[in-house]
Design a protein around this motif. Structure first.
Motif, short mmCIF file in Angstrom:
data_model
loop_
_atom_site.label_atom_id
_atom_site.label_comp_id
_atom_site.label_asym_id
_atom_site.label_seq_id
_atom_site.Cartn_x
_atom_site.Cartn_y
_atom_site.Cartn_z
N PHE A 71 0.85 -1.19 0.00
CA PHE A 71 0.00 0.00 0.00
C PHE A 71 0.89 1.25 0.00
N THR A 72 0.76 2.01 -1.04
CA THR A 72 1.62 3.18 -1.23
C THR A 72 0.94 4.49 -0.86
N ALA A 73 -0.37 4.48 -0.61
CA ALA A 73 -1.09 5.73 -0.31
C ALA A 73 -2.03 5.49 0.87
N LEU A 74 -1.50 5.70 2.07
CA LEU A 74 -2.30 5.53 3.28
C LEU A 74 -2.33 6.80 4.13
N TYR A 75 -1.38 7.67 3.93
CA TYR A 75 -1.22 8.81 4.81
C TYR A 75 -2.43 9.74 4.80
N HIS A 76 -3.13 9.81 3.65
CA HIS A 76 -4.27 10.72 3.57
C HIS A 76 -5.44 10.26 4.44
N HIS A 77 -5.38 9.04 4.97
CA HIS A 77 -6.43 8.58 5.88
C HIS A 77 -6.29 9.19 7.28
N LEU A 78 -5.18 9.84 7.55
CA LEU A 78 -5.01 10.53 8.84
C LEU A 78 -5.71 11.88 8.77
N THR A 79 -7.01 11.84 8.89
CA THR A 79 -7.83 13.04 8.76
C THR A 79 -8.11 13.66 10.12
N ILE A 80 -8.64 14.88 10.08
CA ILE A 80 -9.04 15.54 11.33
C ILE A 80 -10.14 14.74 12.02
N GLU A 81 -11.06 14.18 11.23
CA GLU A 81 -12.15 13.40 11.82
C GLU A 81 -11.60 12.16 12.54
N ARG A 82 -10.61 11.51 11.94
CA ARG A 82 -10.05 10.31 12.59
C ARG A 82 -9.26 10.70 13.83
N LEU A 121 1.24 17.26 10.61
CA LEU A 121 1.42 15.91 10.08
C LEU A 121 1.62 15.92 8.58
N HIS A 122 0.81 16.69 7.89
CA HIS A 122 0.82 16.62 6.43
C HIS A 122 1.85 17.53 5.78
N ARG A 123 2.46 18.41 6.53
CA ARG A 123 3.57 19.16 5.96
C ARG A 123 4.92 18.65 6.47
N GLY A 124 4.88 17.57 7.25
CA GLY A 124 6.12 16.93 7.70
C GLY A 124 6.75 17.58 8.89
N ALA A 125 6.02 18.41 9.63
CA ALA A 125 6.59 19.11 10.79
C ALA A 125 6.31 18.40 12.10
N ARG A 223 11.71 -3.71 8.27
CA ARG A 223 11.68 -4.61 7.11
C ARG A 223 10.36 -5.37 7.05
N PHE A 224 9.86 -5.80 8.21
CA PHE A 224 8.58 -6.50 8.23
C PHE A 224 7.45 -5.57 7.80
N ILE A 225 7.46 -4.34 8.29
CA ILE A 225 6.40 -3.39 7.93
C ILE A 225 6.41 -3.11 6.43
N GLU A 226 7.59 -3.03 5.87
CA GLU A 226 7.71 -2.72 4.43
C GLU A 226 7.25 -3.86 3.55
N HIS A 227 6.96 -5.03 4.10
CA HIS A 227 6.35 -6.09 3.30
C HIS A 227 4.99 -5.65 2.78
N ARG A 228 4.29 -4.84 3.58
CA ARG A 228 2.94 -4.43 3.20
C ARG A 228 2.78 -2.93 3.02
N ILE A 229 3.59 -2.14 3.71
CA ILE A 229 3.42 -0.69 3.70
C ILE A 229 4.55 -0.06 2.89
N ALA A 230 4.18 0.53 1.77
CA ALA A 230 5.15 1.22 0.92
C ALA A 230 4.98 2.73 0.96
N ASP A 231 4.08 3.20 1.81
CA ASP A 231 3.92 4.65 2.02
C ASP A 231 5.03 5.11 2.96
N ARG A 232 6.01 5.81 2.42
CA ARG A 232 7.19 6.18 3.20
C ARG A 232 6.85 7.09 4.37
N ARG A 233 5.79 7.87 4.26
CA ARG A 233 5.43 8.76 5.37
C ARG A 233 4.92 7.97 6.57
N ILE A 234 4.17 6.89 6.33
CA ILE A 234 3.72 6.03 7.42
C ILE A 234 4.91 5.34 8.06
#
Length: 496
Positions: A71-82, A121-125, A223-234
């Motif tokens: 999964f390469t795009a997960l970071y956008h799920h970190l919303t204000i609502e969540r 979070l979303h500007r990397g600060a 290394r284990f996490i990267e088996h499934r998570i390819a979103d570098r920000r996560i």
């Protein structure tokens, strides 16, 4: 686990974008953009009976459909609502972290705080803060170090756990129970009991990993996490929490290994680590190398493995040590043993002139080979002696502190303590230990009341009236394991 490039690309591109540029919307994962269809919403504008999957449901579906997809795009799920939902789940009276911010202080300006946290979070600060180290006593007298994270770290970690659970809950195996949504300690106990009763189990490996949370290799974890998570920000978020360190007496300390015990993210990370280091290997071993039946139940780093043959148990233990050593883990020498246990253990040991079968502890219960009145095998589960003793000592110390409170106040508190104890330990075959616990509570309460004054005349007759008013009677609150296990699985899940 290498992923096909087309699968990776399909997860990288969202199918739906927000209607308005000023609004932030959840983008769906799994399909490419369609021409003329970029402005549609995630749900229908009017109420209808059509079920529309949420963004996390689509993540879950994609994870279930392809067990090797990254999964390469997960970071956008970190919303204000969540983040807001995570905040309202936190305990209001929880101890603050190193920043000293409490739940009430953060709630006083909640929306602005959440918007500012979301923006960082979303500007990397965003920067993870070190945990505040506290020590709590263990059953063996030693101290267990726990880290108290700052409030904002708890929020972000809980939001990340919610997203990652959609992926890993489709990967985790059935015999893993610890700290997973919808799974409890009693479900693990039921599965173990039913497996020992219904499968050919004659030998049991009672295993415990030494200092598991402190021994986890962070390199292997990533290394284990990267088996499934390819979103570098996560991945970078998780690395920040792993390397944030702890504050001990005002001094910052950073370890080279381990996960922060007490952090919201730690149970999930611990399960991910053992999923790859242990669970998948066990599944392969019992399918390819075992000569007889093999069952396993795991709760975090504490697990029980049952075998039909002793040679399987010995071979498994030998290879298990080598397997764990590869991932910087080690079995506790004093808490890991192979013992004869099961339906035929008593007869076999009697034939060899040995004593009764040994017992083992799991999740606070001592498991004992016994018989019913009809002479059939019965797996008894009784409260572990050290659990009862420790709880009674805690009650005794607290009664001394509450000695001069009114009798109704003491009675209400003792009533809540006993009900909480019974809620967990009141299982079939555990009646006698529960009665001993209840009698100990009454004895300590009587002693505390007599010490209130030299003129106190709390007789046993009065104590009996207080007991009838405030102390609940022993009542088995859980069904038999076979009954609950069959109802929960509805015959669709094999015994592990």
């Amino acid at each position: 686990m290498m992923n096909d490039q087309r699968k990776s690309d399909s997860l990288d591109v969202p199918t739906k974008l927000p209607n308005k540029t000023s609004a932030v919307a959840e983008a769906a994962e799994g399909r490419r953009l369609a021409k003329g269809n970029v402005g549609q919403q995630n749900t229908y504008r009017t109420q209808c009976r059509v079920s529309v999957p949420s963004a996390l449901d689509r993540v879950r579906q994609a994870a279930r459909k392809d067990r090797k997809a990254k999964f390469t795009a997960l970071y956008h799920h970190l919303t204000i609502e969540r983040l807001s939902a995570a905040f309202h789940v936190l305990k209001r009276n929880a101890a603050p972290g190193v920043d000293g911010v409490t739940w009430e202080q953060y709630a006083a300006n909640l929306q602005e705080n959440l918007q500012e946290l979301h923006a960082r979070l979303h500007r990397g600060a965003y920067r993870a803060k070190p945990s505040r180290r506290v020590n709590i006593p263990k059953a063996d007298g030693r101290l267990r170090p726990l880290g108290i994270a700052s409030l904002e770290d708890k929020l972000v970690q809980r939001a990340v756990v919610e997203v990652l659970n959609c992926i890993y809950e489709t990967d985790f195996l059935g015999f893993s129970y610890g700290f997973r949504p919808g799974r409890s300690q009693h479900q693990a106990l039921d599965a173990l009991t039913v497996a020992i009763r219904r499968r050919k189990v004659n030998w049991v490996l009672d295993a415990d990993i030494r200092g598991y949370f402190d021994a986890i290799s962070r390199e292997w974890m990533v290394r284990f996490i990267e088996h499934r998570i390819a979103d570098r920000r996560i991945v970078r978020l998780i690395q920040k929490w792993l390397s944030a360190g702890v504050m001990v007496d005002g001094q910052w300390m950073q370890g080279e290994s381990g996960t922060p015990q007490g952090a919201t993210i730690s149970p999930l990370l611990a399960n991910i680590y053992l999923h790859y280091a242990l669970d998948l290997w066990v599944q392969h071993w019992r399918n390819k190398h075992a000569r007889g039946d093999v069952i396993i139940t795991r709760w975090a780093d504490d697990f029980i493995v049952g075998f039909q043959y002793r040679r399987d148990a010995r071979q498994f233990l030998r290879e298990l040590r080598e397997r764990l050593r590869k991932f910087a883990l080690e079995l506790h020498p004093d808490k890991t043993r192979v013992l004869e246990f099961g339906r035929f253990a008593a007869v076999s040991r009697k034939t060899r002139g040995q004593g009764k079968p040994e017992t083992f502890n799991f999740l606070g219960f001592t498991h004992i080979c016994s018989k019913t009145q009809a002479g059939e095998f019965l797996l008894m589960r009784q409260t572990a002696c050290e659990r009862t003793s420790r709880k009674l000592q805690e009650v005794k110390a607290e009664l001394q502190r509450r000695r001069h409170h009114s009798v109704p106040e003491q009675g209400e508190w003792l009533q809540s303590v006993i009900r909480g104890h019974f809620a967990y330990y009141a299982v079939p075959t555990n009646g006698q230990p529960l009665n001993r616990f209840r009698s100990g509570i009454i004895r300590y309460w009587h002693h505390a009341l007599r010490r209130r004054s030299q003129r106190d005349r709390t007789t046993w007759q009065r104590m009996q009236r207080l007991t009838e008013r405030w102390i609940p009677s022993v009542k088995i609150m859980h069904p038999w394991p076979d009954t609950r296990f069959d109802v929960r699985t509805q015959g669709k899940s094999p015994v592990r």
